[in-house]
Design a protein around this motif. Structure first.
Motif, PDB file in Angstrom:
ATOM      1  N   HIS A 117     -15.340  22.017  -7.544  1.00 14.56           N
ATOM      2  CA  HIS A 117     -15.315  21.582  -6.171  1.00 14.56           C
ATOM      3  C   HIS A 117     -14.903  19.743  -6.431  1.00 14.56           C
ATOM      4  N   PRO A 118     -13.551  19.504  -6.080  1.00 17.13           N
ATOM      5  CA  PRO A 118     -13.339  18.156  -6.574  1.00 17.13           C
ATOM      6  C   PRO A 118     -13.824  17.264  -5.674  1.00 17.13           C
ATOM      7  N   MET A 119     -14.059  15.888  -6.300  1.00 18.51           N
ATOM      8  CA  MET A 119     -14.592  14.837  -5.583  1.00 18.51           C
ATOM      9  C   MET A 119     -13.388  14.373  -4.527  1.00 18.51           C
ATOM     10  N   THR A 120     -13.994  14.024  -3.366  1.00 19.48           N
ATOM     11  CA  THR A 120     -13.094  13.277  -2.433  1.00 19.48           C
ATOM     12  C   THR A 120     -12.674  11.935  -2.707  1.00 19.48           C
ATOM     13  N   ALA A 121     -11.477  11.684  -2.761  1.00 19.11           N
ATOM     14  CA  ALA A 121     -10.852  10.335  -3.196  1.00 19.11           C
ATOM     15  C   ALA A 121     -10.480   9.565  -1.832  1.00 19.11           C
ATOM     16  N   SER A 122     -10.449   8.398  -1.798  1.00 22.33           N
ATOM     17  CA  SER A 122      -9.975   7.554  -0.972  1.00 22.33           C
ATOM     18  C   SER A 122      -9.427   6.118  -1.406  1.00 22.33           C
ATOM     19  N   VAL A 123      -8.142   5.790  -0.865  1.00 21.19           N
ATOM     20  CA  VAL A 123      -7.480   4.595  -1.279  1.00 21.19           C
ATOM     21  C   VAL A 123      -7.471   3.612  -0.127  1.00 21.19           C
ATOM     22  N   SER A 124      -7.815   2.434  -0.316  1.00 14.78           N
ATOM     23  CA  SER A 124      -7.994   1.386   0.775  1.00 14.78           C
ATOM     24  C   SER A 124      -7.640  -0.024   0.066  1.00 14.78           C
ATOM     25  N   VAL A 125      -7.065  -0.727   1.030  1.00 14.07           N
ATOM     26  CA  VAL A 125      -6.597  -2.228   0.648  1.00 14.07           C
ATOM     27  C   VAL A 125      -7.555  -3.083   1.225  1.00 14.07           C
ATOM     28  N   GLU A 126      -8.361  -3.967   0.434  1.00 12.77           N
ATOM     29  CA  GLU A 126      -9.375  -4.820   1.096  1.00 12.77           C
ATOM     30  C   GLU A 126      -8.787  -6.239   0.648  1.00 12.77           C
ATOM     31  N   GLU A 127      -9.583  -7.333   1.280  1.00  9.36           N
ATOM     32  CA  GLU A 127      -9.154  -8.726   1.287  1.00  9.36           C
ATOM     33  C   GLU A 127     -10.397  -9.296   0.818  1.00  9.36           C
ATOM     34  N   SER A 128     -10.089 -10.550   0.182  1.00  7.40           N
ATOM     35  CA  SER A 128     -10.884 -11.559  -0.094  1.00  7.40           C
ATOM     36  C   SER A 128     -10.209 -12.824  -0.232  1.00  7.40           C
ATOM     37  N   TRP A 129     -10.907 -14.096  -0.176  1.00 12.30           N
ATOM     38  CA  TRP A 129     -10.208 -15.313  -0.153  1.00 12.30           C
ATOM     39  C   TRP A 129      -9.686 -15.560  -1.186  1.00 12.30           C
ATOM     40  N   TYR A 130      -8.346 -16.337  -1.400  1.00 15.08           N
ATOM     41  CA  TYR A 130      -7.708 -16.471  -2.455  1.00 15.08           C
ATOM     42  C   TYR A 130      -7.764 -18.143  -2.833  1.00 15.08           C
ATOM     43  N   GLY A 131      -8.299 -18.571  -3.972  1.00 15.25           N
ATOM     44  CA  GLY A 131      -8.396 -19.872  -4.111  1.00 15.25           C
ATOM     45  C   GLY A 131      -9.787 -20.400  -3.750  1.00 15.25           C
TER      46      GLY A 131
END
Length: 362
Positions: free
Chosen positions: A144-158
């Motif tokens: 049984h393979p693991m379920t994968a997810s790809v997401s783009v998250e954000e944080s402050w730059y500088g």
């Protein structure tokens, strides 16, 4: 990566979500006091008849010396189960948690439910876990393979600028920066089909680059295991390999490498902050965050220009308690800050107008 550990706010949090979260009831403001001593945190819910009982134990304060002892009792007969106990792989241990493995001296009874407690623990303070013995438990985890997810998250730059607000929990802060950094979070969790059987295995997840290079490794135990790996920039695909080690007999099952495409998760990199979305949160501050005086003033003027009902909610910017009604309505406000910075002020607001005009670029 700049200040990612300093803030976990995303643009969604600075929008309506941050305002809503800061309007929580006063009883939510009191921090939860940890219970002293060892506490049972998690028990695998199903166990094969010749399997092992596995439990996660946590201790935050007043931790006793030595390893806590599991007590397993047959709830059908009331008998305490004889057996031996050991610690699981040291990779699973943390400063506050450990994973204990109890090996029954004889096979468990089909369909029986077993209570799991800690020896010597006050029943009124401790948590009791349960596990059920089943002859039908599927231990073919490797299939049984693991379920994968790809997401783009954000944080402050500088370096973000912060300002104080008042809420029902007292003084809090809102932070903002001119730019955000978007990065990939690649997540894996145990497949639904393998949840019960996964409790009998230690899982080692190795994150790989498309060319096969190892990027990181994570060892977990849980009947609902979850792991994540962060990529500062996107790649065509993200690869991983899972190795399962049986807690029953030490045998290992190794899956083939699996790769997941980036797909439509979004672009990574540095982008301008959406000031229209974050302006209302900044407007709640008692004074503007450094470098964002124009946004602060425009947001507070918009607050004054709204209806009486909204103005009542806006009073939190001058020191009143946070209003959940305002927080919810603020989600839908379109501030159009840039266009309102230089607008003419109406009579009756001269004091605030003078204060803001001193900070505005001419």
């Amino acid at each position: 990566m700049h200040h990612r550990r300093f803030v976990a706010l995303t643009l969604a949090a600075l929008g309506g979500l941050a305002a809503t979260g800061m309007s929580s009831p006063s009883d939510a403001c009191s921090p939860t006091r940890p219970v002293p001593g060892d506490q049972l945190a998690e028990v695998a819910g199903t166990v094969p008849l010749d399997g092992v009982v596995v439990a996660r134990v946590r201790c935050e304060v007043d931790c006793p010396e030595g390893t806590p002892v599991l007590v397993v009792k047959d709830k059908e007969t009331g008998d305490v189960v004889a057996g031996a106990q050991e610690l699981a792989a040291v990779e699973l241990a943390t400063e506050q948690e450990s994973v204990l493995v109890f090996r029954p001296a004889a096979p468990l009874a089909e369909g029986h439910t077993y209570s799991v407690t800690l020896e010597g623990q006050d029943p009124s303070l401790g948590v009791q876990g349960e596990t059920r013995a089943s002859a039908d438990l599927d231990l073919g985890v490797g299939a049984h393979p693991m379920t994968a997810s790809v997401s783009v998250e954000e944080s402050w730059y500088g370096g973000p600028s912060c300002c104080d607000i008042r809420s029902t929990c007292g003084s809090e802060q809102v932070c903002v920066a001119r730019e955000v950094e978007r990065y990939v979070v690649f997540g894996l969790h145990t497949s639904e089909a393998a949840r019960d059987g996964a409790g009998q295995f230690v899982q080692t997840v190795t994150f790989l680059s498309p060319d096969g290079a190892e990027l990181g490794e994570r060892t977990i135990w849980s009947w609902d295991g979850n792991v994540e790996h962060t990529y500062e920039s996107s790649a065509p695909e993200y690869c991983y390999q899972v190795t399962y080690k049986s807690l029953i007999d030490g045998a290992t099952i190794e899956q083939e490498r699996t790769c997941v495409p980036h797909g439509d998760a979004g672009a990574t990199g540095v982008f301008p902050t959406d000031m229209e979305a974050s302006g209302h949160s900044i407007g709640r501050c008692s004074s503007p965050p450094e470098g964002f005086e124009d946004v602060w003033c425009a947001a507070r003027e918009d607050c004054e220009a709204e209806s009486e009902q909204v103005r009542e909610g806006c009073s939190v910017t001058t020191g009143g308690g946070a209003s959940s009604g305002w927080a919810l309505s603020a989600v839908g406000l379109a501030l159009a800050l840039a266009g309102r910075v230089g607008r003419r002020r109406t009579p009756g607001r001269a004091g605030r107008a003078d204060r803001c005009s001193d900070r505005r670029p001419r």
